[in-house]
Write a protein that holds these residues in place. Structure first.
Motif, PDB file in Angstrom:
ATOM      1  N   MET A  10       0.847  -1.182   0.000  1.00 43.24           N
ATOM      2  CA  MET A  10       0.000   0.000   0.000  1.00 43.24           C
ATOM      3  C   MET A  10       0.883   1.233   0.000  1.00 43.24           C
ATOM      4  N   LYS A  11       0.448   2.247  -0.716  1.00 41.82           N
ATOM      5  CA  LYS A  11       1.174   3.506  -0.678  1.00 41.82           C
ATOM      6  C   LYS A  11       0.527   4.425   0.354  1.00 41.82           C
ATOM      7  N   VAL A  12       1.344   4.914   1.293  1.00 43.37           N
ATOM      8  CA  VAL A  12       0.858   5.786   2.346  1.00 43.37           C
ATOM      9  C   VAL A  12       1.317   7.214   2.039  1.00 43.37           C
ATOM     10  N   ASP A  13       0.368   8.128   2.023  1.00 40.28           N
ATOM     11  CA  ASP A  13       0.691   9.528   1.768  1.00 40.28           C
ATOM     12  C   ASP A  13       1.349  10.124   3.012  1.00 40.28           C
ATOM     13  N   VAL A  14       2.611  10.511   2.889  1.00 36.44           N
ATOM     14  CA  VAL A  14       3.333  11.056   4.043  1.00 36.44           C
ATOM     15  C   VAL A  14       3.706  12.520   3.821  1.00 36.44           C
ATOM     16  N   SER A  15       3.095  13.148   2.812  1.00 36.28           N
ATOM     17  CA  SER A  15       3.466  14.541   2.514  1.00 36.28           C
ATOM     18  C   SER A  15       3.196  15.466   3.704  1.00 36.28           C
TER      19      SER A  15
ATOM     20  N   THR B 104       4.124  12.097  14.594  1.00 32.40           N
ATOM     21  CA  THR B 104       3.740  10.733  14.208  1.00 32.40           C
ATOM     22  C   THR B 104       2.405  10.732  13.470  1.00 32.40           C
ATOM     23  N   SER B 105       2.157   9.670  12.734  1.00 34.63           N
ATOM     24  CA  SER B 105       0.833   9.429  12.171  1.00 34.63           C
ATOM     25  C   SER B 105       0.636   7.923  12.067  1.00 34.63           C
ATOM     26  N   GLU B 106      -0.611   7.504  12.261  1.00 32.77           N
ATOM     27  CA  GLU B 106      -0.906   6.074  12.245  1.00 32.77           C
ATOM     28  C   GLU B 106      -1.842   5.754  11.089  1.00 32.77           C
ATOM     29  N   HIS B 107      -1.592   4.618  10.440  1.00 34.65           N
ATOM     30  CA  HIS B 107      -2.382   4.242   9.275  1.00 34.65           C
ATOM     31  C   HIS B 107      -2.792   2.779   9.373  1.00 34.65           C
ATOM     32  N   GLY B 108      -4.051   2.509   9.088  1.00 35.69           N
ATOM     33  CA  GLY B 108      -4.519   1.127   9.038  1.00 35.69           C
ATOM     34  C   GLY B 108      -4.060   0.460   7.762  1.00 35.69           C
ATOM     35  N   LEU B 109      -3.770  -0.829   7.851  1.00 43.11           N
ATOM     36  CA  LEU B 109      -3.362  -1.595   6.669  1.00 43.11           C
ATOM     37  C   LEU B 109      -4.357  -2.733   6.466  1.00 43.11           C
TER      38      LEU B 109
ATOM     39  N   ILE C 115      -2.946  -8.894   4.429  1.00 41.98           N
ATOM     40  CA  ILE C 115      -2.314  -8.159   5.519  1.00 41.98           C
ATOM     41  C   ILE C 115      -3.349  -7.304   6.228  1.00 41.98           C
ATOM     42  N   GLN C 116      -3.405  -7.437   7.551  1.00 40.56           N
ATOM     43  CA  GLN C 116      -4.269  -6.556   8.326  1.00 40.56           C
ATOM     44  C   GLN C 116      -3.491  -6.062   9.530  1.00 40.56           C
ATOM     45  N   GLY C 117      -3.669  -4.805   9.862  1.00 40.45           N
ATOM     46  CA  GLY C 117      -2.981  -4.254  11.020  1.00 40.45           C
ATOM     47  C   GLY C 117      -2.786  -2.772  10.842  1.00 40.45           C
ATOM     48  N   LYS C 118      -1.659  -2.285  11.365  1.00 39.84           N
ATOM     49  CA  LYS C 118      -1.430  -0.843  11.291  1.00 39.84           C
ATOM     50  C   LYS C 118       0.059  -0.566  11.212  1.00 39.84           C
ATOM     51  N   VAL C 119       0.358   0.646  10.803  1.00 37.45           N
ATOM     52  CA  VAL C 119       1.745   1.096  10.794  1.00 37.45           C
ATOM     53  C   VAL C 119       1.774   2.480  11.434  1.00 37.45           C
ATOM     54  N   LEU C 120       2.709   2.636  12.376  1.00 36.91           N
ATOM     55  CA  LEU C 120       2.899   3.919  13.053  1.00 36.91           C
ATOM     56  C   LEU C 120       4.145   4.568  12.468  1.00 36.91           C
ATOM     57  N   LEU C 121       3.962   5.765  11.917  1.00 39.91           N
ATOM     58  CA  LEU C 121       5.075   6.474  11.281  1.00 39.91           C
ATOM     59  C   LEU C 121       5.572   7.591  12.183  1.00 39.91           C
TER      60      LEU C 121
ATOM     61  N   THR D  31       4.573   0.378   1.512  1.00 38.43           N
ATOM     62  CA  THR D  31       4.783  -0.602   2.578  1.00 38.43           C
ATOM     63  C   THR D  31       4.977  -2.021   2.046  1.00 38.43           C
ATOM     64  N   ASP D  32       4.656  -2.270   0.769  1.00 42.45           N
ATOM     65  CA  ASP D  32       4.589  -3.647   0.271  1.00 42.45           C
ATOM     66  C   ASP D  32       5.918  -4.395   0.342  1.00 42.45           C
ATOM     67  N   LEU D  33       7.013  -3.749  -0.081  1.00 43.10           N
ATOM     68  CA  LEU D  33       8.302  -4.433  -0.114  1.00 43.10           C
ATOM     69  C   LEU D  33       8.735  -4.851   1.297  1.00 43.10           C
ATOM     70  N   ALA D  34       8.602  -3.937   2.260  1.00 43.39           N
ATOM     71  CA  ALA D  34       8.998  -4.241   3.641  1.00 43.39           C
ATOM     72  C   ALA D  34       8.174  -5.406   4.182  1.00 43.39           C
ATOM     73  N   ILE D  35       6.867  -5.405   3.900  1.00 41.92           N
ATOM     74  CA  ILE D  35       5.998  -6.473   4.398  1.00 41.92           C
ATOM     75  C   ILE D  35       6.349  -7.799   3.731  1.00 41.92           C
ATOM     76  N   ALA D  36       6.566  -7.778   2.401  1.00 39.79           N
ATOM     77  CA  ALA D  36       6.916  -9.010   1.689  1.00 39.79           C
ATOM     78  C   ALA D  36       8.216  -9.600   2.226  1.00 39.79           C
ATOM     79  N   GLN D  37       9.207  -8.747   2.477  1.00 43.24           N
ATOM     80  CA  GLN D  37      10.485  -9.219   3.027  1.00 43.24           C
ATOM     81  C   GLN D  37      10.282  -9.858   4.395  1.00 43.24           C
ATOM     82  N   GLU D  38       9.513  -9.190   5.250  1.00 44.26           N
ATOM     83  CA  GLU D  38       9.340  -9.678   6.609  1.00 44.26           C
ATOM     84  C   GLU D  38       8.573 -11.000   6.639  1.00 44.26           C
ATOM     85  N   VAL D  39       7.544 -11.112   5.798  1.00 41.49           N
ATOM     86  CA  VAL D  39       6.803 -12.376   5.729  1.00 41.49           C
ATOM     87  C   VAL D  39       7.730 -13.492   5.257  1.00 41.49           C
TER      88      VAL D  39
END
Ligand SMILES: [Zn+2]
Length: 139
Positions: free
Chosen positions: A1-6, A16-21, A35-41, A101-109
Protein backbone atom coordinates in the motif's frame (compact mmCIF):
# COMPACT_ATOMS: atom_id res chain seq x y z
CA UNK A 1 0.00 0.00 0.00
CA UNK A 2 1.17 3.51 -0.68
CA UNK A 3 0.86 5.79 2.35
CA UNK A 4 0.69 9.53 1.77
CA UNK A 5 3.33 11.06 4.04
CA UNK A 6 3.47 14.54 2.51
CA UNK A 7 1.79 16.06 5.60
CA UNK A 8 4.03 14.17 8.00
CA UNK A 9 7.17 15.31 6.16
CA UNK A 10 6.11 18.94 6.56
CA UNK A 11 5.87 18.53 10.35
CA UNK A 12 8.57 18.73 13.02
CA UNK A 13 10.87 15.85 13.94
CA UNK A 14 9.15 13.27 16.20
CA UNK A 15 5.69 13.97 14.77
CA UNK A 16 3.74 10.73 14.21
CA UNK A 17 0.83 9.43 12.17
CA UNK A 18 -0.91 6.07 12.24
CA UNK A 19 -2.38 4.24 9.28
CA UNK A 20 -4.52 1.13 9.04
CA UNK A 21 -3.36 -1.60 6.67
CA UNK A 22 -5.77 -3.95 4.92
CA UNK A 23 -4.36 -5.22 1.67
CA UNK A 24 -2.99 -8.10 -0.31
CA UNK A 25 0.78 -8.28 -0.75
CA UNK A 26 2.64 -10.51 -3.22
CA UNK A 27 5.21 -12.74 -1.49
CA UNK A 28 8.14 -14.04 -3.60
CA UNK A 29 7.85 -17.83 -4.26
CA UNK A 30 4.62 -18.04 -2.22
CA UNK A 31 0.95 -17.23 -2.51
CA UNK A 32 0.08 -13.62 -1.83
CA UNK A 33 -0.68 -12.72 1.76
CA UNK A 34 -3.65 -10.88 3.22
CA UNK A 35 -2.31 -8.16 5.52
CA UNK A 36 -4.27 -6.56 8.33
CA UNK A 37 -2.98 -4.25 11.02
CA UNK A 38 -1.43 -0.84 11.29
CA UNK A 39 1.74 1.10 10.79
CA UNK A 40 2.90 3.92 13.05
CA UNK A 41 5.08 6.47 11.28
CA UNK A 42 7.49 8.77 13.11
CA UNK A 43 9.18 11.62 11.33
CA UNK A 44 12.93 11.61 11.97
CA UNK A 45 15.49 14.11 10.71
CA UNK A 46 16.50 12.32 7.50
CA UNK A 47 13.98 9.52 7.40
CA UNK A 48 10.64 8.15 8.50
CA UNK A 49 10.58 5.29 10.98
CA UNK A 50 7.75 2.85 10.30
CA UNK A 51 6.66 0.52 13.11
CA UNK A 52 4.54 -2.26 11.65
CA UNK A 53 2.09 -4.24 13.75
CA UNK A 54 0.32 -6.64 11.41
CA UNK A 55 -1.06 -10.11 10.89
CA UNK A 56 -0.27 -11.83 7.61
CA UNK A 57 -2.56 -14.66 6.44
CA UNK A 58 -1.55 -16.81 3.52
CA UNK A 59 -2.11 -20.22 2.02
CA UNK A 60 0.94 -22.48 2.15
CA UNK A 61 1.59 -25.99 0.90
CA UNK A 62 3.01 -28.41 3.46
CA UNK A 63 6.52 -29.54 2.46
CA UNK A 64 5.78 -33.05 3.78
CA UNK A 65 2.22 -33.98 2.75
CA UNK A 66 1.77 -31.21 0.12
CA UNK A 67 -1.66 -30.30 1.51
CA UNK A 68 -2.64 -26.65 1.42
CA UNK A 69 -3.27 -24.92 4.73
CA UNK A 70 -3.80 -21.39 6.01
CA UNK A 71 -1.09 -19.81 8.13
CA UNK A 72 -1.45 -16.70 10.30
CA UNK A 73 1.72 -14.81 11.15
CA UNK A 74 1.60 -12.02 13.71
CA UNK A 75 4.47 -9.67 12.83
CA UNK A 76 5.90 -6.62 14.59
CA UNK A 77 8.91 -4.96 12.99
CA UNK A 78 10.49 -1.60 12.16
CA UNK A 79 11.76 -0.20 8.88
CA UNK A 80 13.36 3.13 8.10
CA UNK A 81 12.42 5.01 4.93
CA UNK A 82 15.01 7.53 3.82
CA UNK A 83 13.81 11.01 2.86
CA UNK A 84 16.89 11.30 0.66
CA UNK A 85 16.45 9.62 -2.75
CA UNK A 86 18.76 6.66 -3.34
CA UNK A 87 19.74 4.65 -6.40
CA UNK A 88 20.32 1.59 -4.21
CA UNK A 89 17.27 -0.72 -4.57
CA UNK A 90 18.03 -2.13 -1.10
CA UNK A 91 17.38 1.25 0.51
CA UNK A 92 13.75 1.99 1.33
CA UNK A 93 12.98 5.58 0.45
CA UNK A 94 10.06 7.98 0.36
CA UNK A 95 9.21 8.96 -3.20
CA UNK A 96 6.79 11.70 -4.33
CA UNK A 97 5.53 12.14 -0.77
CA UNK A 98 4.53 8.50 -0.57
CA UNK A 99 5.92 5.53 1.27
CA UNK A 100 5.31 2.04 -0.11
CA UNK A 101 4.78 -0.60 2.58
CA UNK A 102 4.59 -3.65 0.27
CA UNK A 103 8.30 -4.43 -0.11
CA UNK A 104 9.00 -4.24 3.64
CA UNK A 105 6.00 -6.47 4.40
CA UNK A 106 6.92 -9.01 1.69
CA UNK A 107 10.48 -9.22 3.03
CA UNK A 108 9.34 -9.68 6.61
CA UNK A 109 6.80 -12.38 5.73
CA UNK A 110 9.45 -14.23 3.68
CA UNK A 111 12.06 -14.28 6.45
CA UNK A 112 9.44 -15.21 9.06
CA UNK A 113 8.48 -18.43 7.28
CA UNK A 114 10.45 -21.49 8.37
CA UNK A 115 12.75 -23.23 5.86
CA UNK A 116 10.50 -26.26 6.04
CA UNK A 117 6.82 -25.39 6.08
CA UNK A 118 4.64 -28.07 7.68
CA UNK A 119 0.87 -28.13 8.16
CA UNK A 120 1.25 -29.35 11.77
CA UNK A 121 4.25 -30.29 13.95
CA UNK A 122 3.50 -34.03 13.77
CA UNK A 123 2.65 -34.19 10.05
CA UNK A 124 3.37 -37.74 8.87
CA UNK A 125 3.91 -36.77 5.24
CA UNK A 126 3.46 -39.03 2.24
CA UNK A 127 4.08 -42.74 2.03
CA UNK A 128 7.34 -43.04 0.04
CA UNK A 129 6.07 -45.94 -2.08
CA UNK A 130 2.35 -45.26 -2.56
CA UNK A 131 2.36 -41.47 -2.25
CA UNK A 132 -0.62 -41.68 0.10
CA UNK A 133 -1.09 -38.95 2.67
CA UNK A 134 -0.22 -40.78 5.91
CA UNK A 135 -2.13 -38.23 7.99
CA UNK A 136 -5.32 -39.64 6.47
CA UNK A 137 -4.52 -43.34 6.37
CA UNK A 138 -2.90 -44.16 9.72
CA UNK A 139 -5.03 -44.30 12.84
ZN1 LIG B 1 1.55 -31.87 6.19
Amino acid sequence: MKVDVSKLISKEVSATSEHGLDEEVAIPDRNSAQIQGKVLLTRLDQSILAKFDITASLNLNCDKCLESFREQLPLSFDREYSLVPSDDPEVLAVGDGELDTDLAIAQEVSISLPLQVVCKPDCKGLDPTTGENLNLTEA
